[in-house]
Write an enzyme that holds these catalytic residues in place. Sequence first.
Site, PDB file in Angstrom:
ATOM      1  N   THR A  51      -8.460  -5.826   1.600  1.00  0.00           N
ATOM      2  CA  THR A  51      -9.662  -5.179   2.500  1.00  0.00           C
ATOM      3  C   THR A  51     -10.898  -5.556   1.248  1.00  0.00           C
ATOM      4  O   THR A  51     -12.643  -5.693   1.770  1.00  0.00           O
ATOM      5  CB  THR A  51      -9.517  -3.639   1.315  1.00  0.00           C
ATOM      6  OG1 THR A  51      -8.417  -2.852   2.376  1.00  0.00           O
ATOM      7  CG2 THR A  51     -10.199  -2.952   1.868  1.00  0.00           C
ATOM      8  N   ARG A  83       1.068  -0.796  -0.223  1.00  0.00           N
ATOM      9  CA  ARG A  83      -0.337  -0.341   0.396  1.00  0.00           C
ATOM     10  C   ARG A  83       0.881   1.446   0.267  1.00  0.00           C
ATOM     11  O   ARG A  83       1.574   1.429   0.474  1.00  0.00           O
ATOM     12  CB  ARG A  83      -0.917   0.095   1.090  1.00  0.00           C
ATOM     13  CG  ARG A  83      -2.088  -1.064   0.695  1.00  0.00           C
ATOM     14  CD  ARG A  83      -2.463  -1.431   2.472  1.00  0.00           C
ATOM     15  NE  ARG A  83      -3.507  -2.597   2.336  1.00  0.00           N
ATOM     16  CZ  ARG A  83      -4.504  -2.807   2.683  1.00  0.00           C
ATOM     17  NH1 ARG A  83      -5.156  -1.425   3.165  1.00  0.00           N
ATOM     18  NH2 ARG A  83      -5.113  -3.714   2.634  1.00  0.00           N
ATOM     19  N   LYS A 103     -16.700   9.630   8.285  1.00  0.00           N
ATOM     20  CA  LYS A 103     -17.383   9.598   7.059  1.00  0.00           C
ATOM     21  C   LYS A 103     -18.718  10.550   6.554  1.00  0.00           C
ATOM     22  O   LYS A 103     -17.922  12.176   6.396  1.00  0.00           O
ATOM     23  CB  LYS A 103     -18.010   7.647   7.138  1.00  0.00           C
ATOM     24  CG  LYS A 103     -16.634   6.959   6.502  1.00  0.00           C
ATOM     25  CD  LYS A 103     -16.768   5.332   7.074  1.00  0.00           C
ATOM     26  CE  LYS A 103     -16.166   4.666   7.145  1.00  0.00           C
ATOM     27  NZ  LYS A 103     -15.652   3.506   6.976  1.00  0.00           N
ATOM     28  N   HIS A 126     -22.078   3.047   6.681  1.00  0.00           N
ATOM     29  CA  HIS A 126     -21.824   3.812   5.348  1.00  0.00           C
ATOM     30  C   HIS A 126     -23.570   4.137   4.459  1.00  0.00           C
ATOM     31  O   HIS A 126     -23.736   4.506   3.799  1.00  0.00           O
ATOM     32  CB  HIS A 126     -21.010   2.896   4.088  1.00  0.00           C
ATOM     33  CG  HIS A 126     -20.094   2.283   4.284  1.00  0.00           C
ATOM     34  ND1 HIS A 126     -18.836   3.177   3.493  1.00  0.00           N
ATOM     35  CD2 HIS A 126     -18.845   1.412   4.799  1.00  0.00           C
ATOM     36  CE1 HIS A 126     -17.330   3.284   4.194  1.00  0.00           C
ATOM     37  NE2 HIS A 126     -17.587   2.218   4.816  1.00  0.00           N
ATOM     38  N   THR A 179     -20.643   6.452  12.292  1.00  0.00           N
ATOM     39  CA  THR A 179     -19.499   7.046  12.497  1.00  0.00           C
ATOM     40  C   THR A 179     -19.693   8.061  12.712  1.00  0.00           C
ATOM     41  O   THR A 179     -20.631   8.872  11.762  1.00  0.00           O
ATOM     42  CB  THR A 179     -17.326   6.275  11.540  1.00  0.00           C
ATOM     43  OG1 THR A 179     -16.921   7.012  11.730  1.00  0.00           O
ATOM     44  CG2 THR A 179     -18.649   6.965   9.989  1.00  0.00           C
TER      45      THR A 179
HETATM   46  C1  PLP Z   1     -14.566   2.817   8.202  1.00  0.00           C
HETATM   47  C2  PLP Z   1     -15.704   1.640   9.143  1.00  0.00           C
HETATM   48  C3  PLP Z   1     -15.632   1.095  10.128  1.00  0.00           C
HETATM   49  C4  PLP Z   1     -14.905   2.049  10.906  1.00  0.00           C
HETATM   50  O1  PLP Z   1     -15.320   3.671  11.305  1.00  0.00           O
HETATM   51  P1  PLP Z   1     -13.786   4.314  11.629  1.00  0.00           P
HETATM   52  O2  PLP Z   1     -15.493   5.278  12.342  1.00  0.00           O
HETATM   53  O3  PLP Z   1     -13.437   5.039   9.794  1.00  0.00           O
HETATM   54  O4  PLP Z   1     -13.168   3.648  12.783  1.00  0.00           O
HETATM   55  C5  PLP Z   1     -16.787   0.422  10.483  1.00  0.00           C
HETATM   56  N1  PLP Z   1     -17.754   0.015   9.686  1.00  0.00           N
HETATM   57  C6  PLP Z   1     -17.124  -0.285   9.246  1.00  0.00           C
HETATM   58  C7  PLP Z   1     -18.490  -1.003   8.189  1.00  0.00           C
HETATM   59  C8  PLP Z   1     -16.305   1.095   8.324  1.00  0.00           C
HETATM   60  O5  PLP Z   1     -16.246   0.784   6.790  1.00  0.00           O
END
Ligand code: PLP
Length: 404
Positions: A362, A21, A247, A216, A244
């Site tokens: 990933t 990466r 995002k 998401h 979260t």
């Molecule tokens: C990014 C992600 C997380 C972690 O969230 P962060 O706030 O970035 O640590 C948890 N679950 C999924 C499905 C994610 O894509």
Amino acid sequence: MDFDAIFRSQLDTLREEGNYRIFADMERRCGAFPKADNHCEAGRREVTVWCSNDYLGMGQHPKVVNAMIEAVRAHGTGAGGTRNISGNTVQHRMLEAELADLHGKEAALLFTSGYVSNWAALGTLGSRIPGAVILSDALNHASMIEGIRHARCDKAIWKHNDVEDLDRKLAAWGPDRAKIVAFESVYSMDGDIAPIAEIVEVAEKHGAMTYIDEVHAVGMYGPRGGGVAEELGLMDRITLIEGTLGKAFGCMGGYITGSAPLVDFVRSFASGFIFSTALPPAVAAAATASIRHLKESGFERARQKRQVAKLRASLDRAGIPHLPNPSHIIPVMIKDPVKCREISNILMDRFGIYVQPINYPTVPKGTERLRITPGPLHSDADIDHLVGALAELWKHCALSRAVA
Ligand SMILES: *Cc1c(COP(=O)(O)O)cnc(C)c1O
């Protein structure tokens, strides 16, 4: 012992596989999103970011930026402690109230990231509930998997989005075990969405609790940005909703929401909550501003949907294959790690387009892809430029086109 030799040899293996990466050296410019500067050997150049999880550009929204600046001026930078020892502030309490309201739950609890929230909550529930069994969707995020491992309770993995398999596996544990069904709403790599209503139904039939990761989806789905469960009117039937702030809300941090006893239980027993410094109050203030804005404003969500549809249609016209799904995530499949990185490099160097290659681990080997995330701030001209660049690459690279 030559430790560096050990490190080097494993890194060399990664490189040979094409899975090493490399960071892109970016400089975000407030107000310019999705444009940003890329620092490279030649100096700096402006590029368009197509792979950000700041899905709605809220990380540069004036209300959010100002909330953070004002809070830093008023309250300083760090929280100065864990929530229990001098790190708890009014800003944390207000944000948790905002989150509980967003998901229609009694309570919410903040963590320093979504990763930590999944790890800590699943780890605590699985280890502390007597006789717990966690039933985990096969494609759950690494943070959920680590939480389940940490719990050291019994577990079963059900086939991705396969409700019949879940039903069978729930039945196999019998009625007396405390069953936790853990899954996501929008899966971030394929962009598919779980059959939440059916999962909830099966879980209820077996008296299981439901744990959904809406990382998401929060901010982007549902009339107030409460996620896919809000859109489907199912929030009150899900035991725990995790999300979260990093995002679509454009800040940082993670959280869970649920009943008051559930949240108090995790607050009281989760090591990943208790022994870690609280989020800075200014981050909490900014996240609160972002959530409040997206509760009221449907503009960003509507405009994101429009640009996603536009890009998909445009890719179809150009014959560029992408995974069909009902979400805002557009995976363009390359299916080779070396090619995937090469295409990403060319897009950046020749076209000023930043799309990070997504390789193993990933995604599974052989499913390497470009993961494109259009948002409300991508213009129609940005879309034309991206599709034009991809079309040119497809012509030269002999990549298979979609069969029309
Ligand atoms: C990014 C992600 C997380 C972690 O969230 P962060 O706030 O970035 O640590 C948890 N679950 C999924 C499905 C994610 O894509």
